[in-house]
Structures are given as C-alpha cells and as structure tokens.
Design a protein around this motif. Structure first.
Motif, PDB file in Angstrom:
ATOM      1  N   PHE A   1      43.941  49.605  26.654  1.00  0.00           N
ATOM      2  CA  PHE A   1      43.666  48.919  27.916  1.00  0.00           C
ATOM      3  C   PHE A   1      44.423  47.798  27.810  1.00  0.00           C
ATOM      4  CE2 PHE A   1      40.019  51.826  27.945  1.00  0.00           C
ATOM      5  CZ  PHE A   1      39.526  51.674  28.300  1.00  0.00           C
ATOM      6  N   VAL A   2      44.922  46.638  28.569  1.00  0.00           N
ATOM      7  CA  VAL A   2      45.274  45.650  28.472  1.00  0.00           C
ATOM      8  C   VAL A   2      44.983  44.884  29.549  1.00  0.00           C
ATOM      9  CG1 VAL A   2      47.525  44.492  29.056  1.00  0.00           C
ATOM     10  CG2 VAL A   2      48.119  46.838  28.268  1.00  0.00           C
ATOM     11  N   GLU A   3      45.155  42.988  29.291  1.00  0.00           N
ATOM     12  CA  GLU A   3      44.808  42.467  30.352  1.00  0.00           C
ATOM     13  C   GLU A   3      45.262  40.632  30.368  1.00  0.00           C
ATOM     14  OE1 GLU A   3      41.048  39.921  28.293  1.00  0.00           O
ATOM     15  OE2 GLU A   3      40.285  41.028  28.855  1.00  0.00           O
ATOM     16  N   LYS A   4      45.395  40.130  31.171  1.00  0.00           N
ATOM     17  CA  LYS A   4      46.156  38.947  30.799  1.00  0.00           C
ATOM     18  C   LYS A   4      45.254  37.881  30.110  1.00  0.00           C
ATOM     19  CE  LYS A   4      49.810  39.211  34.467  1.00  0.00           C
ATOM     20  NZ  LYS A   4      50.851  38.839  35.152  1.00  0.00           N
ATOM     21  N   GLY A   5      45.877  37.105  29.090  1.00  0.00           N
ATOM     22  CA  GLY A   5      45.295  36.607  28.420  1.00  0.00           C
ATOM     23  C   GLY A   5      44.555  34.616  29.024  1.00  0.00           C
ATOM     24  N   GLY A   6      43.425  34.475  29.190  1.00  0.00           N
ATOM     25  CA  GLY A   6      43.849  32.888  30.608  1.00  0.00           C
ATOM     26  C   GLY A   6      44.628  33.663  31.334  1.00  0.00           C
ATOM     27  N   GLU A   7      45.086  34.764  32.701  1.00  0.00           N
ATOM     28  CA  GLU A   7      45.208  35.170  33.316  1.00  0.00           C
ATOM     29  C   GLU A   7      47.071  35.731  33.262  1.00  0.00           C
ATOM     30  OE1 GLU A   7      43.487  36.719  36.199  1.00  0.00           O
ATOM     31  OE2 GLU A   7      41.745  36.173  35.928  1.00  0.00           O
ATOM     32  N   ILE A   8      47.507  34.626  32.240  1.00  0.00           N
ATOM     33  CA  ILE A   8      48.876  34.250  32.394  1.00  0.00           C
ATOM     34  C   ILE A   8      49.426  35.386  30.992  1.00  0.00           C
ATOM     35  CG2 ILE A   8      50.300  32.821  31.539  1.00  0.00           C
ATOM     36  CD1 ILE A   8      48.588  30.438  31.750  1.00  0.00           C
ATOM     37  N   ILE A   9      49.557  35.153  29.893  1.00  0.00           N
ATOM     38  CA  ILE A   9      50.109  36.336  28.733  1.00  0.00           C
ATOM     39  C   ILE A   9      49.381  38.145  28.486  1.00  0.00           C
ATOM     40  CG2 ILE A   9      50.912  36.492  26.470  1.00  0.00           C
ATOM     41  CD1 ILE A   9      50.552  33.011  26.826  1.00  0.00           C
ATOM     42  N   PRO A  10      49.453  38.906  28.649  1.00  0.00           N
ATOM     43  CA  PRO A  10      49.514  39.429  28.371  1.00  0.00           C
ATOM     44  C   PRO A  10      48.935  40.449  27.385  1.00  0.00           C
ATOM     45  CG  PRO A  10      51.378  39.956  30.090  1.00  0.00           C
ATOM     46  CD  PRO A  10      50.990  38.715  29.163  1.00  0.00           C
ATOM     47  N   LYS A  11      47.387  40.685  26.765  1.00  0.00           N
ATOM     48  CA  LYS A  11      47.508  41.425  25.585  1.00  0.00           C
ATOM     49  C   LYS A  11      46.683  42.832  25.397  1.00  0.00           C
ATOM     50  CE  LYS A  11      42.593  38.801  25.203  1.00  0.00           C
ATOM     51  NZ  LYS A  11      42.862  37.218  24.898  1.00  0.00           N
TER      52      LYS A  11
ATOM     53  N   LYS B   1      35.633  37.346  34.250  1.00  0.00           N
ATOM     54  CA  LYS B   1      36.370  38.290  33.706  1.00  0.00           C
ATOM     55  C   LYS B   1      37.818  39.097  34.243  1.00  0.00           C
ATOM     56  CE  LYS B   1      36.372  43.027  31.851  1.00  0.00           C
ATOM     57  NZ  LYS B   1      35.867  42.386  29.914  1.00  0.00           N
ATOM     58  N   ALA B   2      38.557  38.496  33.293  1.00  0.00           N
ATOM     59  CA  ALA B   2      40.020  38.487  33.889  1.00  0.00           C
ATOM     60  C   ALA B   2      40.077  40.404  33.790  1.00  0.00           C
ATOM     61  CB  ALA B   2      40.774  38.654  32.149  1.00  0.00           C
ATOM     62  N   GLU B   3      41.123  40.897  35.111  1.00  0.00           N
ATOM     63  CA  GLU B   3      41.365  41.983  35.545  1.00  0.00           C
ATOM     64  C   GLU B   3      42.540  42.514  34.299  1.00  0.00           C
ATOM     65  OE1 GLU B   3      44.911  44.255  38.760  1.00  0.00           O
ATOM     66  OE2 GLU B   3      43.982  41.909  38.671  1.00  0.00           O
ATOM     67  N   GLN B   4      41.430  44.149  34.413  1.00  0.00           N
ATOM     68  CA  GLN B   4      41.660  44.826  32.796  1.00  0.00           C
ATOM     69  C   GLN B   4      42.613  46.255  33.505  1.00  0.00           C
ATOM     70  OE1 GLN B   4      39.432  46.697  29.639  1.00  0.00           O
ATOM     71  NE2 GLN B   4      39.435  44.646  29.554  1.00  0.00           N
ATOM     72  N   VAL B   5      43.418  47.006  32.569  1.00  0.00           N
ATOM     73  CA  VAL B   5      44.530  47.977  33.431  1.00  0.00           C
ATOM     74  C   VAL B   5      44.847  49.082  32.188  1.00  0.00           C
ATOM     75  CG1 VAL B   5      45.319  47.456  35.604  1.00  0.00           C
ATOM     76  CG2 VAL B   5      46.864  46.976  33.705  1.00  0.00           C
TER      77      VAL B   5
ATOM     78  N   LEU C   1      50.905  47.595  37.152  1.00  0.00           N
ATOM     79  CA  LEU C   1      50.851  46.500  38.021  1.00  0.00           C
ATOM     80  C   LEU C   1      49.570  46.030  37.487  1.00  0.00           C
ATOM     81  CD1 LEU C   1      51.398  44.877  40.401  1.00  0.00           C
ATOM     82  CD2 LEU C   1      50.707  45.524  41.694  1.00  0.00           C
ATOM     83  N   LEU C   2      49.194  44.427  36.841  1.00  0.00           N
ATOM     84  CA  LEU C   2      48.210  43.535  36.121  1.00  0.00           C
ATOM     85  C   LEU C   2      48.390  42.139  36.783  1.00  0.00           C
ATOM     86  CD1 LEU C   2      45.686  43.548  34.399  1.00  0.00           C
ATOM     87  CD2 LEU C   2      47.285  42.983  32.733  1.00  0.00           C
ATOM     88  N   ALA C   3      47.424  41.741  38.127  1.00  0.00           N
ATOM     89  CA  ALA C   3      47.155  40.592  38.454  1.00  0.00           C
ATOM     90  C   ALA C   3      48.465  39.725  39.592  1.00  0.00           C
ATOM     91  CB  ALA C   3      46.725  39.459  37.516  1.00  0.00           C
ATOM     92  N   GLY C   4      48.769  41.084  39.914  1.00  0.00           N
ATOM     93  CA  GLY C   4      50.322  41.086  41.046  1.00  0.00           C
ATOM     94  C   GLY C   4      50.948  40.617  39.950  1.00  0.00           C
TER      95      GLY C   4
END
Length: 673
Positions: free
Chosen positions: A372-382, A312-316, A343-346
């Motif tokens: 709430f924002v997360e990185k789709g595939g840990e790369i692109i914020p959405k 599960k992607a990190e979410q802020v 700050l999200l996933a570094g």
C-alpha cells in the motif's frame, strides 16, 4: 479633464468592477462578449494615447511581457512551514500546549481550508500591487509579479481603508473545472495532459511569456496578512478586511471557540471537500488573536500558533517489482522501491522511498509483495504497509546490501544512525557529482546554465573531478557535449564566472560540509567572517557558538583537517570565489550584545519589529520567541501579551521600550556604563 483620459479612466473603473464581480464574487453583471468589447476599446485607446499609460490598468491582465530570468528576492517576513497533525489527539495536545504557554487564558481559533496550490506572497503599497514573490525556501523566492498581474482575482488596486504597506499570503490554484478544460484542449491538440492542478499552477508562475499565463485559469485564494500597524487585531477580522479591500478569501472560514467546534469543522470538510471547485488536503487551525500569536511565537520552522490538520492521504495498492539503492552526496544509502506504475493523487507513481534498513525490516517488505502506497504530506510517495494476504509462497526476506552499489566499497553504519554510508568520499561517483550538484544549486552558488545532468556529463567526460574544476572550464570544451549549443555553452561559462560574486555565507553552504545547512552556514559566517578564521577554529570554540552542537562542530573540524578539502578551498579562493564577508556587510555589525538574548513583543512606534530584531542580531545578540531564565531583556511595544509580561515579571527579567533598547545600544557603542 481631457475627454479621452476621462473615457479611459471610466473604462478602467468599469472593467475593474466587472473583474471583481466575476472573479472574486462569482457574480457577473455583464456578458463575456460585452466585457471583451469594452476591454478591446480600452486597449485601442491606450495604444493610441501612450501618455495615459497606467501599470495598474485592467489591460495588464492580458499579458504581453517576457521575463527571461526571475529575480530572487528576500522575503521581508519569512514564509514559515506548518506543523502537521493527523489525529484528534494530536490536535488536542497542540491546544493544551497553546493554553499552557498563554497561561490558561481563553483562546479562540480560526479554521481555514488548506488549499493545494503554489504559495505566493503579495506586497501592496498605498493600495497597489507592487510585488508578487513565490515561497521559494521560505527565506527568499522568485519575483513573478508580471505573471501574477494576469490573474484576475488578484486586485491590482485596493478599495476601502487599507494599511499603507502590508504583505498578504495565499495559494495560486487552478480550479478543477478549468484544469479539466485545459487538459481537454491539450488532448485535442495531440499533447499529453497535465498530471495535476497543483504542479500546473506552480509551473505557470514561471512561464516566460505572461500572455501565456493569462490564458490559464489561475485563481488566487488569500489567507494571511502580515505587516506593521495593521488596522485589525484578530485573524478572522483580518480576513474580513481583506474581502472588503477586494481580495478573494473563501467564505468557508469559521471562528471556533473550542476544539470540539474545530473537529466539527474538520469532520464536515473531510466528507464535503470533494464538492469544492478546487483541491484541498486539510484544514489549517490558527489562534485567532494576533496578540496571542505574537506571544506564542515560532519554532525554527513553524509558527506555534497554527497547525495543519491533514486529511487521510489517498492510498493505493500495487506490486513491488524490485528494490534499488541510491547513493547521496554525503554517501548516505537510500533504498528505493520500484513499483508497477499506479495513479496516486493525480500523478503516476513508479517509485517510493523505503528510508533505511530498519524501515524495511519493520514493514517486512519483500520483492513481489503487494504494498500500500500513499503520499506523505500529499507529496512524497511512501510504502506504509504490506498486504500479507497476497504474499507469494516461498518469498524471501529482504537482505540489505553490504557494499556500495556504485563503487563496491563496504558500507558502514555509525552507532545511533539509521542509514548506512559509503565511506569512499573521494572515489564514489555519485558522491562526487552530488557534491558538485549541491555546489551549483540555487540556494548555494546558483550557477545559471548548469544543471545536474550537465554536471554528470562533465564528470563522465573527465572535464571535472570536483567543484573547483568548474572554474577552469572553457567554452570550446563544453560545446561538444550532448545537447550543448554555442549559446548554452557561453551561458554556462558566464554563469560559473558570475558565481564568484556569491557571498561568503552561501559559499560556506555550497562547500557541502556535512550538517552545515543554510542557517548553520550563516551562523558560522557571522562568528568567523573569513574561511581562514573558521579553518583554525577548535571544536570547543565552535560548540560555544549559539545552536552549534557537537555533531556540527566535529563535521566542520573534520572537513578542514582533510588536505584535499583545504586544497580545493584554496583553489576556489585563487579563482576569485568569496572566502570572507564583504566589508560592506561587516559595516554596522558588532559584538556589543554578544551573549544577550532578547524577546521582542508588541507593536512599535518608530521602528518595525523586523528592523529591531535585525539591530539585535547585527550587534551580536540573539532574538528568541519565548521568555526563559536566559532572557536578558524583553523589548515591549503596545499590546504586549499579558502572559509574556507576567512571565517576565515572575522571572525578574527587565521589560524595556524601543527607546530604552536604543539607549542601551548607544551606551554600549560609546562605552558609557
């Protein structure tokens, strides 16, 4: 033997052993000081006796080579992406598909952690590292061999019984401890810290001075061996062999006999991944048997025999400050959420994609919302959700724009499409500069010395209005531009001139015809070896080409029916840009196998699978990974999958050998039936 050479070889062997113990086994048997002293002694001897130079000596780890330009090389075996899964149900569905294709035979799986780094392909010949190439676009990447040789966990020479030639894939990473140490040194030196290990590892591979690369705590974790006549039959056995040969393969890999065991592995590492010395964002599940992998084959983008289960992607949460709208080179409008930095996933995230009007309406996203924002595939914020409990009273629903934010033209939205478009193709500045930026991009014309910012500046100054104008630029016109020195202006003009050598199929891609990507451009160039024949092609003729649908065909016809486009193409031709396939490339290409589909399965004695597939495609045939009623022949080598054989027999499809195929080709060439 010369006692000096004997001493040099003794030091090389000893230092190679210590390197392996320290960086691969994590079990040092000598102090750092003693290691450094022995390395220094070897360096001095090699400097004094250059006749005993060895490109695989442990001293190459120190660096000392400068690479100005990284050559682009084609991967002998494509580096595919992986399909992603985010739930147990998706994983179970994948296993059922695998079982169905394999006819219900027993399947074992190998679970490996998905390392978060920079993908690399290493090539070994006769036990020596000869090439290291980045993933690039999967078809080709950059030659970073000199930089990778400085990574101490990458063996320069192998041990044991290894194949004569093979490729091994893995990830270049920076362990968390080393990354923290790097940043501490940067802060103490008054420099900004790096944001995350993944991007820093990737950037390190492209440093020009490999002595600087050698100073960085890079590591290499390997996970996949590819080649002909490998001396193992399963993925798990291959990883064990790789360890024996001297590669660093993490010991957490597990052989599983059911989805339940796979999920146990995933559940364990979802909790314990934070105890690892490096970043990981999921688990890769692979079918263990190489023969079954061969039977399952590939889709256009990914192997059917592997799946990446993403944690599960990190979410802020943060505040949505405003929504802006970007115009792409095709006129597509993309809404962008401008966020209060978080700050999200570094990495610090300030913007996130909202995709289209439907997505905004679905989420009911409004300016001022906490989202709430997360990185789709840990790369692109959405943006994935709105915190409605914190919505301010009186907030207004988002009204999607009706006119282009750049040229004020009224937007259109075609039936069945999610995005709005600006139809002002020739007058909207971002579309104009976007097409030129696409034209100069690396996968297209690859014009060195010319970047996106410079394109925008050239357009703003009135020096160019389309990509054909690039070929009229003179050095004296370019020098006055901001941040443009004499040498960089010269490089830009030279880079434009050199682009005239780019082959026709890449020129087709560079033209920016809607829906014509790299793969489609190659198919079109094969079917129509000159721009003139393509220009005259009808919709019906284009649709008849394998994998060219109506949408692509309409786009090609529309492009060439526009007089402005034709005029630009003619100008490019007059400047020397390649508008037809070279005679050298056409040599050996025929339509002898046109309309015939082949499936290649097994291991072959006198020709590699890749060469066999190339012969089919060079002669107009199509290579498919799975058998269907449209398959003309199955070319079978040793260890052909039983379910493929069974399906071919059931559909009454001829199963032939590599010799039979060459005979068919010979008969077609001579016209003998």
């Amino acid at each position: 033997m010369d006692p000096i050479l004997e001493k040099i070889q003794e030091l090389r062997e000893e230092l190679t052993g210590h390197n392996y113990n320290y960086y691969v086994l994590d079990n040092p048997t000598i102090s750092d000081y003693d290691f450094d002293m022995k390395l220094k002694e070897l360096q001095q001897l090699e400097a004094r006796y250059p006749e005993y130079h060895d490109p695989f000596s442990p001293t190459v780890r120190v660096g000392g080579m400068i690479t100005k330009n990284f050559e682009t090389l084609v991967h002998e075996y494509r580096m595919y992406s992986l399909d992603n899964s985010y739930s147990r149900e998706e994983l179970e569905d994948w296993e059922k598909r695998v079982q169905r294709i394999l006819g219900g035979t027993e399947v074992d799986f190998v679970c490996e952690l998905k390392y978060d780094g920079a993908s690399i392909s290493l090539t070994y010949e006769n036990g020596r590292l000869v090439r290291a190439v980045t993933r690039g676009d999967g078809f080709q990447g950059d030659d970073v061999t000199n930089n990778v040789k400085t990574i101490r966990s990458v063996p320069l020479k192998l041990k044991g019984n290894y194949p004569e030639k093979f490729h091994i894939r893995g990830e270049i990473i920076i362990p968390l401890e080393g990354f923290s140490r790097m940043n501490q040194e940067r802060v103490e030196a008054g420099e900004d810290p790096y944001m995350n290990p993944r991007n820093t590892a990737s950037g390190s591979l492209k440093l020009q001075d490999n002595a600087e690369v050698a100073k960085r705590p890079l590591d290499c974790l390997l996970y996949s061996i590819i080649g002909e006549k490998l001396n193992f039959s399963t993925q798990f056995e291959g990883l064990e062999k790789a360890r024996e040969w001297g590669f660093k393969v993490p010991p957490v890999t597990k052989l599983c006999h059911s989805t339940r065991e796979v999920m146990d592995f995933i559940d364990y590492w979802d909790i314990h991944r934070h105890e690892l010395p490096y970043e990981t964002d999921g688990v890769v599940v692979k079918v263990n048997s190489l023969a079954q992998q061969d039977e399952l084959g590939y889709t256009a983008k990914a192997p059917r025999w592997a799946l990446a289960y993403k944690f599960k992607a990190e979410q802020v949460s943060t505040r949505l400050s405003s929504i802006s709208y970007q115009v792409g080179r095709t006129g597509a409008i993309t809404p962008v959420a401008n966020l209060e930095p978080v700050l999200l996933a570094g990495t610090t995230v300030k913007r996130a994609s909202l995709h289209n009007a439907d997505q905004i309406a679905k989420l009911d996203v409004r300016v001022g919302d906490t989202v709430f924002v997360e990185k789709g595939g840990e790369i692109i914020p959405k943006i994935v959700q709105v915190d409605f409990t914190r919505r301010q009273p009186g907030s207004e629903p988002t009204v999607y724009i009706t006119h282009c934010p750049e040229c004020s033209t009224e937007l259109i939205r075609k039936e069945g499409e999610a995005q709005h478009y600006c139809p002002n193709y020739y007058g909207c500045p971002p579309q104009i500069t976007g097409r030129i930026q696409h034209y100069i991009s690396r996968k297209a014309m690859d014009i060195e010395g010319l970047g996106g910012e410079t394109v925008a500046l050239l357009y703003k100054e009135g020096l160019i209005e389309n990509y054909a104008d690039l070929y009229l630029l003179r050095k004296e016109q370019v020098i006055p531009l901001e941040r443009m020195a004499d040498k960089s202006a010269e490089n830009l003009v030279n880079g434009i001139a050199k682009s005239k050598e780019i082959p026709y199929e890449r020129v087709l891609y560079a033209l920016g015809i809607r829906f014509v990507g790299e793969t489609v451009a190659k198919k079109l160039a094969k079917a129509y070896p000159s721009i003139d024949t393509l220009r005259r092609a009808t919709l019906e003729e284009l649709v008849a080409i394998d994998e060219i649908g109506v949408k692509i065909a309409e786009s090609v016809v529309d492009f060439f029916s526009n007089e402005d486009n034709v005029r630009i193409v003619e100008r490019l031709r007059s400047y020397g840009v390649q508008m037809e396939t070279s005679p050298e490339k056409l040599l050996g290409q025929t339509n002898l196998l046109k309309g015939q589909t082949f499936v290649v399965s097994g291991v072959f004695e006198h020709i590699s699978r890749n060469d066999l597939k190339k012969k089919i495609e060079d002669n107009g045939g199509k290579v498919a990974s799975s058998i269907s009623s449209r398959t003309a022949y199955v070319i079978a080598g040793d260890n052909m999958g039983p379910s493929k054989r069974e399906k071919a027999e059931k559909l009454d499809i001829p199963i032939i050998s590599e010799y039979d195929f060459m005979e068919i080709l010979q008969r077609a060439t001579t016209g003998v039936s």
